[in-house]
Design a protein around this motif. Structure first.
Motif, short mmCIF file in Angstrom:
data_model
loop_
_atom_site.label_atom_id
_atom_site.label_comp_id
_atom_site.label_asym_id
_atom_site.label_seq_id
_atom_site.Cartn_x
_atom_site.Cartn_y
_atom_site.Cartn_z
N SER A 23 1.02 -1.25 0.00
CA SER A 23 -0.19 -0.08 -0.06
C SER A 23 1.12 1.03 -0.07
CB SER A 23 -1.00 0.15 1.26
OG SER A 23 -1.61 -1.18 1.34
N ALA A 25 1.46 5.31 0.76
CA ALA A 25 1.27 6.07 2.09
C ALA A 25 -0.27 6.72 1.73
CB ALA A 25 2.17 7.05 2.22
N ASP A 26 -0.61 7.00 0.60
CA ASP A 26 -1.70 7.73 0.26
C ASP A 26 -2.92 6.87 0.53
OD1 ASP A 26 -1.00 10.03 -0.77
OD2 ASP A 26 -0.43 9.43 -2.86
N GLU A 27 -2.75 5.52 0.18
CA GLU A 27 -4.01 4.58 0.17
C GLU A 27 -4.32 4.22 1.50
OE1 GLU A 27 -4.40 2.44 -3.91
OE2 GLU A 27 -2.40 2.48 -3.62
N GLY A 28 -4.37 5.31 2.51
CA GLY A 28 -5.11 4.81 3.68
C GLY A 28 -4.47 3.55 4.40
N GLY A 29 -5.03 3.05 5.59
CA GLY A 29 -4.40 1.87 5.89
C GLY A 29 -3.10 2.17 6.69
N ALA A 30 -2.31 2.93 6.08
CA ALA A 30 -1.05 3.07 6.73
C ALA A 30 -1.05 3.25 8.05
CB ALA A 30 -0.26 4.29 6.08
N GLY A 31 -2.26 3.93 8.51
CA GLY A 31 -2.25 3.96 10.21
C GLY A 31 -1.62 5.09 10.63
N PRO A 32 -2.12 5.81 11.44
CA PRO A 32 -1.63 6.84 12.22
C PRO A 32 -0.34 6.80 12.47
CG PRO A 32 -3.47 6.27 13.48
CD PRO A 32 -3.49 5.02 12.37
#
Lengths: 219, 730
Positions: A23, A25-32
């Motif tokens: 994934s 970094a843009d596609e979310g899920g990267a987590g805070p």
């Protein structure tokens, strides 16, 4: 209301230092925490490699000469006083009299014939400046009028600040000074005016970024 | 011009000075009188007594205080310019309940309203209720006035009832709590209190106060408890020290004998570290050459060339990808181009649209004058913004309101003539493996609990709108163990079934009051030492008409339930009002969280109405049947900022009686969602979200299915889009 109640703050966070995947970094899920970790890594890297691309122990003159050699388009040198750095910026776009200059890391200064219009990518950007005295400045003439500075505010809006300004010739020959006041602060923009253009200037960006000195290296 | 008035309201930029300048220099006639120190109850105040001060609008924070009387964790929010709310979790010392531990854990809620700001000789005046749901240890009310005597000294004086008068209310031991004790408000005798606060310098503040609180708890069975030591005097003293913009720490003495300490963190959503964000500058507009310089481009003849669109679409798609957007499809003719974009990077859709408009000026031949930028989410087009290319060229880097007035927003049709999907986007497979941390905070029984492990997650977008998602978790360590629900019979408070007892007797899956256990046995799902599947779903999103969106999700929908979930939403792009309906047929999952199910099966669903007000408030009403089969309604109110901050509160009342529901009487909670980009400056759509609620109750529980439509769709709709429109040229 005695205890008994099980309250769970399901703040399923953490992440990242050892995370992997495909994934972006843009596609979310990267987590805070992944992003915080990434930010921290960048900050550390930035500290460890001060001005790395500028090569070690190169004099400002060398940097300018190199930039002029490598880049055939218009160039300026911009000194951001509050950021404590001076950078060579190359023109990346021109729309009428408005030019966008960028650093290699894609921070931008937007100028209209030398007059500061806005900044991008610096964190406390000026969205747009609307100086009523633009023609007086270019003519090197005295006058008074307002100046609206619009900023990107932390709550996600674009907010205007209005200042009252006067222009007058400065103590040094050929330098016009625009003095502005409002909201309990004052600032002075200095322009060296030549034929309606402004090859050298010191202009106020905003409360956080302070002044930028702009020098035209190649018009 | 109704529309332009709405846009003006949404882009409203009142209160400009303090927000940009970062310090209060307002010229308002009545000063709201902002608090300088927090009380041990987490409100602007003295030490134990309140003042009439408020916090900057929107401030969210926490005060933790420790003393021999109590440990209090207070979460405060300035919900309106005058209205402050506090949710408190306290460990109150010296009180023995059935656990006989010498302390109790107590939740309470306070509200304060500043009726008048400070104006000339007139002091600021506030009225407040403390611990007003149920009869609580801290129950009390007050009216208080605060006035600046010199720029650095403020004096407050007030009248208090309940604990503030030293007359604690008698706590009904049979009360479930959770409902307002209206008949006791402002009753039982009144006494004065007061405080003086001296701001010594930028950092240090000293407070002295006169407090009536005796730290006594009285119960309806006649028992009385002294919390800590009875204060030897009514004089309390404190010193507070400000650390940076967001933190403060203090020490205090109650009655001259008991020493305490506190720390506060306060976040103002309007004060970001990097207000404009650190994202790279956008590619600037490229104006068109004159018709004489490019006669072929201006003639539109290029559109007859079959190789033109693929080449342009590839170039534009690549440029958009660099700026965090996916070009899903494009329709191109000689004078009009429609792009369908998915914004993957920016909180404000307007920023994505503005960047795309500029990239279009760089990629499209000069004869293309009409730009239609259609936002999409999960394969569904949500709205279309139409711009004239000459306006984009003319208005680049001007006041964002000008391009807003020149743009038009319309519903996006499900399809468009000539639309060509971008090559190589679908199917799309993404996966990740990363550690996770689950925290249980504020648990009366357990204190702070945690679980750490690894989570693998994958999603497969088979075609636009059709997404398979799966997650697999392996716990590594932690102290959130498996446990049955509380026994809940008289004389067994604080006792739980063991997992073995609970699994052995199916009748236990209904509470003694006859309510199916849908959430109160949630701890049965924790503590698995083998891998679990928190989620495994196939979701299909579609847009049957230009204003209707649908979702169908099948599979293991959440930790405790699997089945089918179907939803439809009506939301025109220019409407502040939306309606939705959702029906779920679900079955309770087995505690091992794999593919087995238990016996309980239910049809649950709601009809919902949503409204977005123009001042950053949203409201939602849901009516329907909840997981335990109870029927009722949920009301949600939220405050939202253009930067993506959301703070909301909700309450659910169903046909379960307060006794059937249990402690708290009905379900209620607070939701917080803070965009990561606000804290880091890096552009991201990721958020930290949490829901502070009672998890262990079965009434008013809703299915936690992912992908509900409303929040996915409205980013690009009138209110959200125009609120964030100021970033069009960012």
């Amino acid at each position: 209301m005695n205890g008994m109640v099980k309250i769970t703050l399901a703040a399923s966070l953490l992440a990242a230092l050892s995370a992997c995947g495909n994934s972006s970094a843009d596609e979310g899920g990267a987590g805070p925490l992944a992003i915080l970790a990434q930010t921290a890594t960048q900050a550390v890297a930035a500290r460890r490699a001060p001005e790395a691309p500028a090569a070690p122990a190169r004099s400002p003159q060398d940097a300018v000469a190199e930039a002029l050699r490598v880049n055939q388009g218009p160039l300026i040198q911009a000194g951001f006083e509050n950021l404590g750095r001076s950078q060579i910026m190359a023109m990346t776009g021109q729309n009428g009299a408005m030019r966008t200059y960028m650093t290699p890391s894609e921070e931008a200064l937007i100028l209209r014939n030398g007059l500061l219009v806005g900044t991008r990518g610096l964190g406390n950007d000026l969205s747009v400046a609307e100086p009523q005295l633009e023609s007086a400045i270019r003519a090197g003439a005295s006058g008074s009028g307002s100046r609206v500075m619009r900023y990107y505010s932390g709550d996600g809006l674009e907010r205007p600040l209005q200042f009252d300004c006067r222009t007058a010739p400065g103590p040094n020959a050929g330098v016009l000074v625009e003095s502005c006041e409002g909201h309990g602060i004052s600032f002075q923009n200095n322009y060296m005016v030549q034929g309606g253009g402004i090859p050298v200037s010191r202009q106020w960006i905003g409360p956080a970024l302070g002044y930028v000195t702009i020098q035209t290296l190649r018009p | 011009m109704r529309r332009s008035r709405l846009i003006r309201q949404l882009m409203a930029t009142a209160l400009p000075i303090t927000l940009v300048m970062g310090s209060g220099s307002g010229t308002a006639t009545a000063d709201p009188l902002l608090g300088r120190t927090m009380s041990t109850y987490g409100l602007p105040g003295g030490i134990d007594t309140p003042t009439a001060e408020t916090l900057p609008d929107g401030t969210l924070g926490a005060t933790l205080s420790w003393s021999d009387y109590a440990r209090r964790g207070n979460i405060f929010f300035q919900a309106l310019p005058g209205l402050t709310g506090v949710l408190r979790y306290a460990r109150v010392e010296g009180i023995n309940d059935f656990r006989n531990e010498g302390f109790i854990s107590d939740r309470s809620l306070d509200l304060r309203y500043q009726v008048l700001g400070e104006d000339g000789w007139r002091p600021a005046v506030a009225i407040g209720v403390q611990d007003f749901l149920g009869t609580g240890v801290y129950s009390g009310e007050y009216i208080v006035a605060t006035r600046s005597v010199t720029p650095s000294v403020r004096v407050s004086a007030g009248l208090g009832w309940g604990v503030l008068a030293g007359k604690p209310r008698v706590i009904d031991i049979n009360d479930n709590g959770g409902t307002a004790n209206v008949d006791q408000l402002f009753s039982g005798g009144v006494k004065p209190f007061g405080s003086v606060s001296w701001q010594v310098n930028d950092k240090l503040n000293l407070v002295a106060e006169y407090s009536q609180d005796r730290y006594l708890a009285r119960y309806s069975n006649g028992r009385e408890f002294q919390q800590g030591e009875e204060p030897g005097s009514k004089l309390n003293l404190a010193a507070n020290y400000q650390i940076g913009r967001n933190y403060s720490a203090g020490i205090y003495a109650i009655g001259g004998e008991t020493i305490g300490a506190q720390v506060t963190v306060a976040l103002n959503p309007r004060e970001a570290a990097y207000p404009s964000g650190l994202e790279k500058a956008p590619a600037p507009v490229r104006p068109r050459p004159s018709p004489a310089a490019d006669p072929e481009g201006w003639s539109g003849a290029w559109s007859q060339d079959p190789t033109a669109q693929p080449a342009i679409q590839k170039a534009l798609g690549d440029a958009m990808a660099k700026e965090g957007q996916r070009l899903e499809a494009m329709a191109l003719s000689a004078n009009r181009a429609e792009v369908r974009l998915r914004n993957l990077r920016y909180i404000n859709q307007a920023e994505a649209i503005g960047r795309t408009a500029r990239l279009m000026t760089r990629a499209l031949p000069p004869s293309v004058e009409t730009f239609v930028i259609t936002s999409t989410t999960d394969g569904m087009p949500t709205s279309s913004v139409t711009l004239r290319r000459s306006d984009v060229e003319r208005l680049e880097n001007t006041d964002a309101a000008r391009i807003a007035a020149a743009a038009s927003l319309a519903d996006a049709a499900p399809g468009a003539p000539g639309l060509v999907a971008t090559d190589g986007i679908y199917p799309r497979f993404r996966w990740s493996v990363r550690p996770y941390l689950d925290l249980g905070i504020f648990s009366a029984e357990d204190g702070l609990t945690h679980e750490v492990g690894a989570e693998a997650r994958a999603s497969y977008e088979i075609m636009p709108g059709l997404v398979a998602t799966g997650a697999l978790r392996q716990r590594a360590f932690g102290d959130i163990g498996q446990r049955g629900p509380a026994i809940g019979l008289p004389g067994t408070r604080g006792e739980y079934y063991t997992p073995e007892e609970y699994e052995a007797d199916p009748s236990l899956e209904t509470t003694p009051e006859g309510v199916p256990r849908v959430r109160s046995d949630t701890r049965m799902y924790t503590g698995n030492s083998s891998p679990v599947i928190p989620e495994a779903t196939l979701a299909w999103y579609a847009k049957p008409s230009s204003t209707v969106y649908t979702r169908i999700t099948v599979g293991l929908l959440e930790r405790s339930f699997g089945g089918v979930s179907a939803e439809a939403l009506w939301k025109p792009a220019n409407s502040q009002l939306a309606f939705g309906a959702e029906v779920n047929r679900v079955r309770k999952r087995d505690f091992d969280q794999l593919f087995d199910f238990r016996d309980y099966e239910v049809t649950t669903g709601h009809v919902s109405a949503y409204y977005e007000f123009t001042e950053g408030f949203t409201a939602q009403l849901d009516l329907g049947k909840y997981l335990a089969g109870d029927v009722g309604a949920t009301v949600t109110l939220a405050r939202e900022f253009a930067n993506g901050w959301q703070v909301g509160a909700y309450a659910t009342k169903t046909d379960l009686s307060a006794d059937e529901f249990g402690e708290g009487s009905f379900d209620k909670g607070i939701t917080l969602s803070i965009p990561i980009g606000w804290a880091t400056g890096q552009p991201s759509r990721d958020r930290v979200s949490t829901n502070l609620r009672s998890l262990s109750r079965d009434g008013g529980a809703r299915l936690n299915v992912n992908g509900r439509l409303y929040d996915r769709v409205r980013d690009s709709h009138t209110v959200d889009l125009y609120e964030g429109w100021g970033r069009f040229w960012r």
